[in-house]
Design a protein around this motif. Structure first.
Motif, PDB file in Angstrom:
ATOM      1  N   PRO A  27       0.810  -1.219   0.000  1.00  0.00           N
ATOM      2  CA  PRO A  27       0.000   0.000   0.000  1.00  0.00           C
ATOM      3  C   PRO A  27       0.854   1.285   0.000  1.00  0.00           C
ATOM      4  O   PRO A  27       0.485   2.296  -0.591  1.00  0.00           O
ATOM      5  CB  PRO A  27      -0.820  -0.128   1.280  1.00  0.00           C
ATOM      6  N   THR A  28       2.038   1.179   0.700  1.00  0.00           N
ATOM      7  CA  THR A  28       2.925   2.371   0.758  1.00  0.00           C
ATOM      8  C   THR A  28       3.477   2.705  -0.612  1.00  0.00           C
ATOM      9  O   THR A  28       3.473   3.878  -1.063  1.00  0.00           O
ATOM     10  CB  THR A  28       4.057   2.111   1.736  1.00  0.00           C
ATOM     11  N   LEU A  29       3.974   1.657  -1.282  1.00  0.00           N
ATOM     12  CA  LEU A  29       4.529   1.885  -2.617  1.00  0.00           C
ATOM     13  C   LEU A  29       3.441   2.330  -3.582  1.00  0.00           C
ATOM     14  O   LEU A  29       3.672   3.143  -4.508  1.00  0.00           O
ATOM     15  CB  LEU A  29       5.202   0.614  -3.127  1.00  0.00           C
ATOM     16  N   ARG A  30       2.228   1.831  -3.400  1.00  0.00           N
ATOM     17  CA  ARG A  30       1.137   2.216  -4.297  1.00  0.00           C
ATOM     18  C   ARG A  30       0.836   3.706  -4.166  1.00  0.00           C
ATOM     19  O   ARG A  30       0.537   4.392  -5.173  1.00  0.00           O
ATOM     20  CB  ARG A  30      -0.139   1.408  -3.947  1.00  0.00           C
ATOM     21  N   SER A  31       0.950   4.213  -2.966  1.00  0.00           N
ATOM     22  CA  SER A  31       0.720   5.657  -2.804  1.00  0.00           C
ATOM     23  C   SER A  31       1.758   6.495  -3.552  1.00  0.00           C
ATOM     24  O   SER A  31       1.474   7.606  -3.975  1.00  0.00           O
ATOM     25  CB  SER A  31       0.714   5.984  -1.300  1.00  0.00           C
ATOM     26  N   VAL A  32       3.003   5.891  -3.691  1.00  0.00           N
ATOM     27  CA  VAL A  32       4.059   6.602  -4.427  1.00  0.00           C
ATOM     28  C   VAL A  32       3.704   6.669  -5.888  1.00  0.00           C
ATOM     29  O   VAL A  32       3.764   7.708  -6.550  1.00  0.00           O
ATOM     30  CB  VAL A  32       5.413   5.937  -4.222  1.00  0.00           C
ATOM     31  N   TYR A  33       3.278   5.501  -6.413  1.00  0.00           N
ATOM     32  CA  TYR A  33       2.987   5.456  -7.841  1.00  0.00           C
ATOM     33  C   TYR A  33       1.685   6.172  -8.177  1.00  0.00           C
ATOM     34  O   TYR A  33       1.473   6.551  -9.331  1.00  0.00           O
ATOM     35  CB  TYR A  33       2.926   4.003  -8.338  1.00  0.00           C
ATOM     36  N   ASP A  34       0.867   6.323  -7.228  1.00  0.00           N
ATOM     37  CA  ASP A  34      -0.370   7.042  -7.482  1.00  0.00           C
ATOM     38  C   ASP A  34      -0.079   8.548  -7.647  1.00  0.00           C
ATOM     39  O   ASP A  34      -0.868   9.289  -8.248  1.00  0.00           O
ATOM     40  CB  ASP A  34      -1.383   6.822  -6.349  1.00  0.00           C
ATOM     41  N   GLY A  35       1.014   9.023  -7.038  1.00  0.00           N
ATOM     42  CA  GLY A  35       1.377  10.430  -7.181  1.00  0.00           C
ATOM     43  C   GLY A  35       2.106  10.732  -8.504  1.00  0.00           C
ATOM     44  O   GLY A  35       2.390   9.817  -9.291  1.00  0.00           O
ATOM     45  N   GLN A  36       2.490  12.024  -8.666  1.00  0.00           N
ATOM     46  CA  GLN A  36       3.121  12.437  -9.910  1.00  0.00           C
ATOM     47  C   GLN A  36       4.618  12.564  -9.779  1.00  0.00           C
ATOM     48  O   GLN A  36       5.337  12.713 -10.791  1.00  0.00           O
ATOM     49  CB  GLN A  36       2.525  13.827 -10.338  1.00  0.00           C
ATOM     50  N   GLU A  37       5.142  12.448  -8.588  1.00  0.00           N
ATOM     51  CA  GLU A  37       6.575  12.689  -8.387  1.00  0.00           C
ATOM     52  C   GLU A  37       7.255  11.412  -8.048  1.00  0.00           C
ATOM     53  O   GLU A  37       8.081  11.323  -7.145  1.00  0.00           O
ATOM     54  CB  GLU A  37       6.823  13.726  -7.253  1.00  0.00           C
ATOM     55  N   HIS A  38       6.951  10.378  -8.702  1.00  0.00           N
ATOM     56  CA  HIS A  38       7.613   9.126  -8.350  1.00  0.00           C
ATOM     57  C   HIS A  38       9.066   9.149  -8.800  1.00  0.00           C
ATOM     58  O   HIS A  38       9.901   8.466  -8.239  1.00  0.00           O
ATOM     59  CB  HIS A  38       6.862   7.934  -9.001  1.00  0.00           C
ATOM     60  N   GLY A  39       9.400   9.918  -9.812  1.00  0.00           N
ATOM     61  CA  GLY A  39      10.806  10.044 -10.226  1.00  0.00           C
ATOM     62  C   GLY A  39      11.607  10.673  -9.125  1.00  0.00           C
ATOM     63  O   GLY A  39      12.747  10.243  -8.861  1.00  0.00           O
ATOM     64  N   LEU A  40      11.043  11.733  -8.564  1.00  0.00           N
ATOM     65  CA  LEU A  40      11.721  12.376  -7.453  1.00  0.00           C
ATOM     66  C   LEU A  40      11.886  11.414  -6.287  1.00  0.00           C
ATOM     67  O   LEU A  40      12.910  11.389  -5.610  1.00  0.00           O
ATOM     68  CB  LEU A  40      10.897  13.615  -7.021  1.00  0.00           C
ATOM     69  N   PHE A  41      10.848  10.653  -6.054  1.00  0.00           N
ATOM     70  CA  PHE A  41      10.921   9.676  -4.967  1.00  0.00           C
ATOM     71  C   PHE A  41      12.024   8.670  -5.208  1.00  0.00           C
ATOM     72  O   PHE A  41      12.736   8.268  -4.272  1.00  0.00           O
ATOM     73  CB  PHE A  41       9.543   8.960  -4.828  1.00  0.00           C
ATOM     74  N   MET A  42      12.210   8.235  -6.497  1.00  0.00           N
ATOM     75  CA  MET A  42      13.241   7.260  -6.842  1.00  0.00           C
ATOM     76  C   MET A  42      14.609   7.820  -6.568  1.00  0.00           C
ATOM     77  O   MET A  42      15.523   7.097  -6.114  1.00  0.00           O
ATOM     78  CB  MET A  42      13.100   6.867  -8.301  1.00  0.00           C
ATOM     79  N   GLU A  43      14.747   9.064  -6.782  1.00  0.00           N
ATOM     80  CA  GLU A  43      16.050   9.690  -6.524  1.00  0.00           C
ATOM     81  C   GLU A  43      16.336   9.685  -5.041  1.00  0.00           C
ATOM     82  O   GLU A  43      17.462   9.370  -4.601  1.00  0.00           O
ATOM     83  CB  GLU A  43      16.029  11.126  -7.062  1.00  0.00           C
ATOM     84  N   LYS A  44      15.337  10.062  -4.288  1.00  0.00           N
ATOM     85  CA  LYS A  44      15.536  10.066  -2.840  1.00  0.00           C
ATOM     86  C   LYS A  44      15.769   8.659  -2.325  1.00  0.00           C
ATOM     87  O   LYS A  44      16.548   8.450  -1.382  1.00  0.00           O
ATOM     88  CB  LYS A  44      14.335  10.700  -2.173  1.00  0.00           C
ATOM     89  N   LEU A  45      15.147   7.710  -2.980  1.00  0.00           N
ATOM     90  CA  LEU A  45      15.344   6.290  -2.557  1.00  0.00           C
ATOM     91  C   LEU A  45      16.762   5.852  -2.854  1.00  0.00           C
ATOM     92  O   LEU A  45      17.384   5.162  -2.024  1.00  0.00           O
ATOM     93  CB  LEU A  45      14.343   5.411  -3.295  1.00  0.00           C
ATOM     94  N   ASP A  46      17.304   6.275  -4.016  1.00  0.00           N
ATOM     95  CA  ASP A  46      18.685   5.911  -4.349  1.00  0.00           C
ATOM     96  C   ASP A  46      19.628   6.516  -3.340  1.00  0.00           C
ATOM     97  O   ASP A  46      20.620   5.878  -2.918  1.00  0.00           O
ATOM     98  CB  ASP A  46      19.020   6.379  -5.763  1.00  0.00           C
ATOM     99  N   VAL A  47      19.386   7.811  -3.023  1.00  0.00           N
ATOM    100  CA  VAL A  47      20.252   8.487  -2.067  1.00  0.00           C
ATOM    101  C   VAL A  47      20.231   7.744  -0.738  1.00  0.00           C
ATOM    102  O   VAL A  47      21.275   7.532  -0.095  1.00  0.00           O
ATOM    103  CB  VAL A  47      19.796   9.961  -1.905  1.00  0.00           C
ATOM    104  N   ARG A  48      19.010   7.311  -0.348  1.00  0.00           N
ATOM    105  CA  ARG A  48      18.904   6.632   0.953  1.00  0.00           C
ATOM    106  C   ARG A  48      19.637   5.302   0.903  1.00  0.00           C
ATOM    107  O   ARG A  48      20.299   4.938   1.892  1.00  0.00           O
ATOM    108  CB  ARG A  48      17.428   6.411   1.289  1.00  0.00           C
ATOM    109  N   ILE A  49      19.594   4.615  -0.207  1.00  0.00           N
ATOM    110  CA  ILE A  49      20.289   3.324  -0.347  1.00  0.00           C
ATOM    111  C   ILE A  49      21.780   3.510  -0.266  1.00  0.00           C
ATOM    112  O   ILE A  49      22.491   2.715   0.383  1.00  0.00           O
ATOM    113  CB  ILE A  49      19.870   2.641  -1.658  1.00  0.00           C
TER     114      ILE A  49
END
Length: 630
Positions: A27-49
């Motif tokens: 459900p958490t990931l679905r909320s990301v994809y439901d939004g429009q800034e999932h690219g931005l989220f991916m960047e922040k996810l890479d940084v966190r990794i």
């Protein structure tokens, strides 16, 4: 402003991903994809990794040396572990080898424990079974020995105690099944023995009664003073003298005294030796079948059945005993047996009454006693009607005595030789004069050997007359009669003996065939002496009854007329026989009244007449022995 909110949202989602279970991250990931800034989220996810990778690398670098040291130590431990493993394997091998013996011993111990437990169980079971077997064996022995009451007690113990403890075994079941059968067998056997007992006492009740009567009379004689019974002592002494003299008794024939040893228990019990102990009536009977059957039926809970059966059977026997036999009145033995049976019956019942608890009671015995017309001989029962009944039976008793003495007199007359008694000594002479009151001074002066004028039947008949008087006295002495009544009864009975019984016997002896003149002459002589002895009989009766002979209304003996009649009959028979003999001489065929004269001489008497004169001369010679006055 929107970018800041987006960044904050992404940060929240990253924290949630890091802290949330992977199963709920959808459900958490679905909320990301439901939004429009999932690219931005991916960047922040890479940084966190990348940040996490750097932290991991730092941590690994910090612990690497320790890891290397641990690996080095682990490699060293592996070598030691190999050695230890080898030692453990070696030790285990040795332990296994050594444990095999122990295991074998343990198995043996286990088997021993099992055996020990089985033995203990067996001993426990045998402890309960052996008493059963022992008691059953003892039961068989008791049954074989016919000790049924102990056998019944063993059965009861087996059933209530031993068999329940023994358990459920086949032999116990068999025994339990046999117990009712054995009880029935014991009950039936005990009843059969009781029936045999009842039959036995029925058959022998007369013997029991005879013994009881003797015992009662012995006891009564012990309780009485000897000085108050002079007539009985006199009677006993006279009887013993007669027995010693041999008069009136004959061991080889029945011609002696009717008062034989067999009859003494009825007519004269006191003939028993004084030092002879009379056994108790109960000593003749074995009462154990009654006691045994009573105990057995009591144990079986059937006492009432047994009591009813016993009383019913004894009532039947009482009726049989009390019923007189058809020929009882013909002989003295018939009366004796009848009374003995009644006494024997009540002796048995009296013993049962006092030795058992309730088998019979006093009311039952008295009921039977009433049935027996109050008959008793001293065993604790009322006897108020006994004497009346015995008085009514006097005449029947007298008739029996007359019949007996009739036989005795006939035997005495048949056995007599009708010759004077030769005596060769003073002792022999005194013996005969003690039996018969002979008073002849002239005869006493004669020297021995000499002859008594009478034949043997004179002292024998005289002694038998006294024996008859004793028998009458014996019957009447305990009937509570006065001396006068006893004297009168004895005299009347003696008169019947003289006038009827002895008179008929003398007539029989005179009238029978082939009686010679010498025998008839001796009969006349004998009856003359018996006639002269009558007053001695009078005195004898007076002495034993204590009644003077000159008492008013005293009955006189008719002996004189009896013997006179017999003498006259003998004289008439002599006259008839003599005339008949003379007629026979005179009536011979071809009688030659006048003899032929030989050679011219005088006439001679005929040979027949000479024979007749010789016969008459010898006959008249015999007549010279006759008494002077007849």
């Amino acid at each position: 402003m929107a970018s800041m909110e987006t960044a904050a949202e992404h940060e929240r989602i990253l924290r949630e991903i890091e802290s949330t279970d992977t199963n709920c991250i959808g459900p958490t990931l679905r909320s990301v994809y439901d939004g429009q800034e999932h690219g931005l989220f991916m960047e922040k996810l890479d940084v966190r990794i990348r940040n996490h990778d750097r932290e991991i690398e730092k941590m690994c670098n910090h612990h690497f040396q320790g890891f290397v040291d641990s690996i080095t130590e682990l490699l060293k431990v592996r070598g030691e572990a190999q050695k230890l493993k080898s030692q453990v394997i070696e030790t285990n091998g040795r332990l296994q080898d050594d444990g095999k013996m122990l295991i074998s011993s343990m198995e043996e111990l286990k088997q021993c424990r099992v055996q020990q437990r089985n033995i203990a169980t067996t001993i426990d079971k045998l402890t309960h079974c052996l008493p059963v077997l022992e008691m059953y064996s003892k039961l068989q022995e008791e049954m074989k020995a016919k000790r049924y009451y102990p056998a019944l007690r063993i059965l009861e113990n087996l059933e209530r105690t031993c068999l329940p403890r023994a358990g459920q075994y086949r032999f116990c079941s068999i025994m339990a099944e046999n117990i009712p059968k054995l009880r029935t067998q014991i009950r039936d056997t005990a009843m059969m023995q009781l029936r045999d007992f009842l039959e036995s006492i029925r058959k022998h009740s007369d013997k029991i009664g005879e013994t009881a009567i003797k015992q009662a009379q012995v006891q009564r004689s012990l309780d009485s003073s000897v000085s108050t019974q002079p007539r009985i002592m006199t009677g006993r002494r006279s009887r013993k003298e007669a027995a010693a003299a041999g008069v009136g008794t004959d061991s080889n024939t029945h011609g002696g005294s009717p008062v034989s040893e067999q009859d003494s228990g009825i007519l004269d019990v006191e003939d028993e030796e004084e030092d002879e102990e009379v056994p108790g009536a109960q000593d003749l009977v074995d009462f154990s079948p009654v006691y045994r059957c009573l105990h057995i039926y009591t144990v079986l809970g059937l006492r009432d059945v047994f009591e009813n059966y016993y009383r019913k059977q004894r009532r039947k026997q009482a009726r049989l005993v009390l019923q007189p036999h058809s020929n009882m009145h013909e002989t003295l033995e018939g009366y004796s047996r009848y009374f003995n049976q009644i006494v024997g019956f009540f002796v048995v019942e009296d013993h049962i009454l006092h030795t058992t608890q309730g088998l019979v009671n006093r009311a039952y015995v008295e009921e039977l006693w009433e049935l027996a017309l109050h008959l008793s001989f001293g065993f604790g029962f009322p006897v108020s009607q006994l004497f009346d009944m015995l008085l009514e039976m006097r005449e029947q008793y007298g008739e029996i005595l007359l019949k007996r003495w009739n036989i005795t007199f006939r035997q005495v007359l048949d056995q007599d030789n009708y010759s004077p008694i030769p005596v060769s000594s003073e002792e022999e002479y005194r013996l005969y004069t003690s039996q018969f009151p002979l008073q002849d001074p002239e005869l006493e002066k004669l020297p021995f050997p000499k002859k008594l004028p009478f034949s043997e039947f004179v002292p024998k008949v005289y002694c038998q007359l006294k024996e008859f008087i004793y028998a009458c006295l014996k019957y009447s002495e305990d009937l509570h009669l006065s001396s006068t009544e006893v004297d009168d009864m004895i005299r009347k009975s003696t008169n019947l003996l003289l006038t009827r019984t002895l008179s008929h016997c003398l007539q029989y002896a005179i009238k029978k065939k082939n009686v010679g003149l010498a025998e008839l002459v001796q009969v006349i002589i004998n009856t003359t002496h018996l006639e002269q002895s009558c007053h001695f009989l009078e005195e004898f009766i007076s002495n034993i009854t204590n009644v003077p002979p000159d008492t008013v209304n005293a009955t006189k003996l008719y002996g004189t007329s009896t013997f006179k009649d017999a003498r006259h009959a003998a004289e008439a028979e002599i006259y008839t026989s003599l005339n008949t003999k003379i007629d026979q001489f005179l009536q011979l065929a071809d009688y030659n009244w006048v003899a032929v004269v030989q050679g011219g001489g005088t006439l001679a008497a005929s040979d027949y007449l000479i024979d007749l004169m010789a016969f008459l001369k010898s006959t008249f010679t015999v007549f010279t022995n006759l008494p002077v006055s007849t």
